[in-house]
Design a protein around this motif. Structure first.
Motif, PDB file in Angstrom:
ATOM      1  N   HIS A   1       0.906  -1.198   0.229  1.00  0.00           N
ATOM      2  CA  HIS A   1      -0.060   0.090  -0.076  1.00  0.00           C
ATOM      3  C   HIS A   1       0.864   1.336   0.040  1.00  0.00           C
ATOM      4  O   HIS A   1       0.466   2.145  -0.766  1.00  0.00           O
ATOM      5  CB  HIS A   1      -1.043   0.053   1.227  1.00  0.00           C
ATOM      6  N   ALA A   2       1.956   1.324   0.845  1.00  0.00           N
ATOM      7  CA  ALA A   2       2.595   2.529   0.752  1.00  0.00           C
ATOM      8  C   ALA A   2       3.532   2.794  -0.312  1.00  0.00           C
ATOM      9  O   ALA A   2       3.488   3.959  -1.078  1.00  0.00           O
ATOM     10  CB  ALA A   2       3.946   2.258   2.095  1.00  0.00           C
ATOM     11  N   ARG A   3       4.020   1.713  -1.134  1.00  0.00           N
ATOM     12  CA  ARG A   3       4.460   1.991  -2.229  1.00  0.00           C
ATOM     13  C   ARG A   3       3.508   2.542  -3.442  1.00  0.00           C
ATOM     14  O   ARG A   3       3.595   3.152  -4.320  1.00  0.00           O
ATOM     15  CB  ARG A   3       5.065   0.645  -2.933  1.00  0.00           C
ATOM     16  N   ALA A   4       2.264   1.826  -3.311  1.00  0.00           N
ATOM     17  CA  ALA A   4       1.275   2.397  -4.377  1.00  0.00           C
ATOM     18  C   ALA A   4       0.858   3.824  -4.033  1.00  0.00           C
ATOM     19  O   ALA A   4       0.603   4.485  -5.171  1.00  0.00           O
ATOM     20  CB  ALA A   4      -0.151   1.428  -4.025  1.00  0.00           C
ATOM     21  N   MET A   5       0.977   4.275  -2.841  1.00  0.00           N
ATOM     22  CA  MET A   5       0.642   5.711  -2.643  1.00  0.00           C
ATOM     23  C   MET A   5       1.794   6.779  -3.040  1.00  0.00           C
ATOM     24  O   MET A   5       1.630   7.474  -3.334  1.00  0.00           O
ATOM     25  CB  MET A   5       0.493   5.904  -0.968  1.00  0.00           C
ATOM     26  N   ARG A   6       2.972   5.909  -2.890  1.00  0.00           N
ATOM     27  CA  ARG A   6       4.065   6.918  -3.598  1.00  0.00           C
ATOM     28  C   ARG A   6       4.131   6.844  -4.751  1.00  0.00           C
ATOM     29  O   ARG A   6       4.379   7.837  -5.454  1.00  0.00           O
ATOM     30  CB  ARG A   6       5.504   5.932  -2.994  1.00  0.00           C
ATOM     31  N   MET A   7       3.686   5.961  -5.504  1.00  0.00           N
ATOM     32  CA  MET A   7       3.630   5.944  -7.011  1.00  0.00           C
ATOM     33  C   MET A   7       2.528   6.753  -7.364  1.00  0.00           C
ATOM     34  O   MET A   7       2.918   7.500  -8.406  1.00  0.00           O
ATOM     35  CB  MET A   7       3.358   4.433  -7.367  1.00  0.00           C
ATOM     36  N   SER A   8       1.464   6.753  -6.759  1.00  0.00           N
ATOM     37  CA  SER A   8       0.370   7.614  -7.321  1.00  0.00           C
ATOM     38  C   SER A   8       0.744   9.191  -7.036  1.00  0.00           C
ATOM     39  O   SER A   8       0.409  10.065  -8.007  1.00  0.00           O
ATOM     40  CB  SER A   8      -0.712   7.113  -6.468  1.00  0.00           C
ATOM     41  N   ARG A   9       1.686   9.543  -6.086  1.00  0.00           N
ATOM     42  CA  ARG A   9       2.033  10.739  -6.112  1.00  0.00           C
ATOM     43  C   ARG A   9       3.090  11.257  -6.939  1.00  0.00           C
ATOM     44  O   ARG A   9       3.141  12.186  -7.641  1.00  0.00           O
ATOM     45  CB  ARG A   9       2.718  11.072  -4.703  1.00  0.00           C
ATOM     46  N   SER A  10       4.024  10.233  -7.385  1.00  0.00           N
ATOM     47  CA  SER A  10       5.118  10.545  -8.255  1.00  0.00           C
ATOM     48  C   SER A  10       4.784  10.519  -9.914  1.00  0.00           C
ATOM     49  O   SER A  10       5.362  11.109 -10.677  1.00  0.00           O
ATOM     50  CB  SER A  10       6.152   9.224  -8.160  1.00  0.00           C
ATOM     51  N   LEU A  11       4.019   9.445 -10.295  1.00  0.00           N
ATOM     52  CA  LEU A  11       3.156   9.348 -11.565  1.00  0.00           C
ATOM     53  C   LEU A  11       2.613  10.648 -12.094  1.00  0.00           C
ATOM     54  O   LEU A  11       1.669  11.165 -11.513  1.00  0.00           O
ATOM     55  CB  LEU A  11       2.583   8.393 -11.826  1.00  0.00           C
TER      56      LEU A  11
END
Length: 484
Positions: free
Chosen positions: A423-433
């Protein structure tokens, strides 16, 4: 014996008309490669007539209370359901789309979207009235912009027409819409539906007009003095031309252009589920979708397994006739698009490997096999540019930082997806993409309540949602003195 071609006509001020100078173009069914109709090749006189009709109808339509515009759109939605089989047949012939998929995947969301915007007509929002200077009250009026010149694409001609006319009409604008020259049939039928509803409810049929034609027709629409707004869904090149043309008189512009959606698959992903969903999202509508899942970035630790599974899924994906309920997609839309997709495959670099497909299929029509290409590098042409066909590319990345860099490393920024259980990685990616939409463990679902639109060369403005509705309005400040 030669079969007579059906005659499609413009719809201007409540009348079906040929082009003023009588010019026509042939309309080809991409499933057969054979013409089935003629359509007007509209020129300046036709554009003038349509704009005059929309301009004349605008004051009365603008001044209706929102509930009355809502009644029209709700009745249009009902009529779409009643005449669904006609719409399905027209769109299938337009695009070569499988009949069953148009029935299940296009009619229901279109009806829902029209009803959503019917409701949005009565939900105009603005800041509350208040006193911001002593002795004065300020209020905000949200108003329609005026006549809207709209150009719809050939990949979803019927649904994209809905995305354009529904918010425009709901907000109180009048419309002149041009379908692609390769797919006019369903839009002409929509004109018949909307025109009959306007007539039944006592409104001017000039509220909604359709003119058929080519790029020159579209240019004439955008450069015409009457429209206050130009909206286009199409290629980056077309969008840039529209923006340039509209700038000459500072028209408002709404652009939904190309895409090159990254599909970032991490090592903890359920490979079977991801491959199943991604292959559908990549090949649906023959990959002719700005949000299609056609650029996969997969972690190096699962790369080989993922590619093998994706190639197998491609080999099991079927394209074919419109009446075959087992096919996932039909043909490419036209001969030029088939040539473009073939060109990408023919120009593949030596380090690329075709894992599945890669060729035209069938003896007639513009069908192309579901294709997987691996071994690609970030600067390869097929990675950087939109193929708009049933071709999924695969790259291997080593870590999250590289995945973000490569995902963002294209000129498009419409949609993307991330596949991970973290989940944490998904949230990081959603911010960075850097994309207008980020899906997590899915790809391609759309709902009327949420916005669709991108950044960078994918354009600006939003379709669907209240944000899309707002794009068809303007804001006016009204200030009144309190001392009489």
């Amino acid at each position: 014996m030669t079969t007579a071609l059906r005659r499609l006509r413009n719809y201007i001020d409540g009348e079906f008309r040929d082009a003023a100078d009588g010019r026509t173009t042939e309309v080809v069914n991409p499933a057969t490669g054979e013409p089935y109709a003629t359509a007007p090749l509209s020129g300046a006189a036709d554009v003038d007539a349509a704009m005059a009709a929309a301009e004349a109808a605008f004051p009365a339509w603008r001044d209706l209370i929102p509930a009355e515009r809502q009644k029209v759109l709700l009745k249009v939605a009902d009529r779409f359901e009643e005449r669904a089989e006609e719409l399905i047949a027209a769109e299938s012939e337009n695009c070569g789309k499988p009949i069953a998929l148009v029935r299940s995947e296009e009619i229901p969301p279109m009806v829902d979207q029209i009803r959503f915007f019917a409701g949005a007509a009565r939900m105009l929002e603005g800041r509350s009235a208040g006193e911001y200077m002593e002795g004065f009250t300020s209020i905000i009026r949200r108003e329609p912009v005026g006549v809207c010149a709209q150009v719809a694409p050939w990949n979803y001609p019927m649904m994209m027409a809905v995305w354009k006319f529904a918010p425009a009409l709901a907000a109180g604008n009048t419309v002149v819409i041009k379908p692609s020259d390769t797919t006019p049939a369903s839009t002409v039928l929509i004109a018949d539906i909307i025109g009959s509803v306007l007539d039944e409810l006592g409104h001017s049929r000039g509220v909604f007009n359709v003119i058929c034609g080519d790029r020159e027709t579209g240019r004439l629409m955008v450069e015409h003095k009457v429209p206050a707004m130009a909206s286009i869904t199409g290629s980056v090149r077309a969008g840039m031309q529209v923006a340039e043309s509209a700038s000459k008189d500072l028209k408002r512009v709404h652009l939904e252009l190309g895409g090159k959606a990254p599909v970032v698959v991490f090592e903890d992903t359920d490979i079977a589920k991801a491959v199943g969903d991604i292959s559908v999202a990549g090949y649906f509508n023959a990959g002719q979708d700005c949000t299609a899942a056609t650029r996969v970035l997969v972690h190096e630790s699962i790369h080989d397994e993922f590619v093998a599974a994706l190639a197998k899924a491609a080999s099991e994906t079927k394209t074919g006739a419109v009446d075959d309920e087992d096919v996932l997609y039909g043909p490419l839309n036209n001969a030029n698009q088939l040539k473009q997709v073939k060109g990408f495959i023919e120009r593949l670099p030596a380090h690329a490997k075709i894992e599945a497909g890669g060729e035209q299929v069938g003896e007639k029509g513009y069908f192309f096999a579901p294709t997987v290409v691996s071994g690609l590098k970030q600067d390869d042409e097929i990675v950087q540019h939109e193929v708009f066909g049933p071709v999924i590319t695969v790259q291997s990345f080593s870590d999250e930082k590289q995945a973000v860099q490569w995902a963002n490393g294209v000129e498009y920024a419409l949609a993307s997806s991330v596949w991970t259980k973290d989940h944490a990685r998904a949230m990081r990616m959603s911010r960075s993409l850097d994309f207008g939409c980020v899906w997590i463990n899915t790809h391609i679902p759309l709902v009327a309540e949420m916005p669709h639109g991108g950044f960078k060369k994918s354009g600006y403005g939003k379709d669907l949602s209240s944000y899309g509705f707002d794009d068809y309005t303007r804001i006016k400040h009204v200030m009144t003195s309190l001392d009489g």
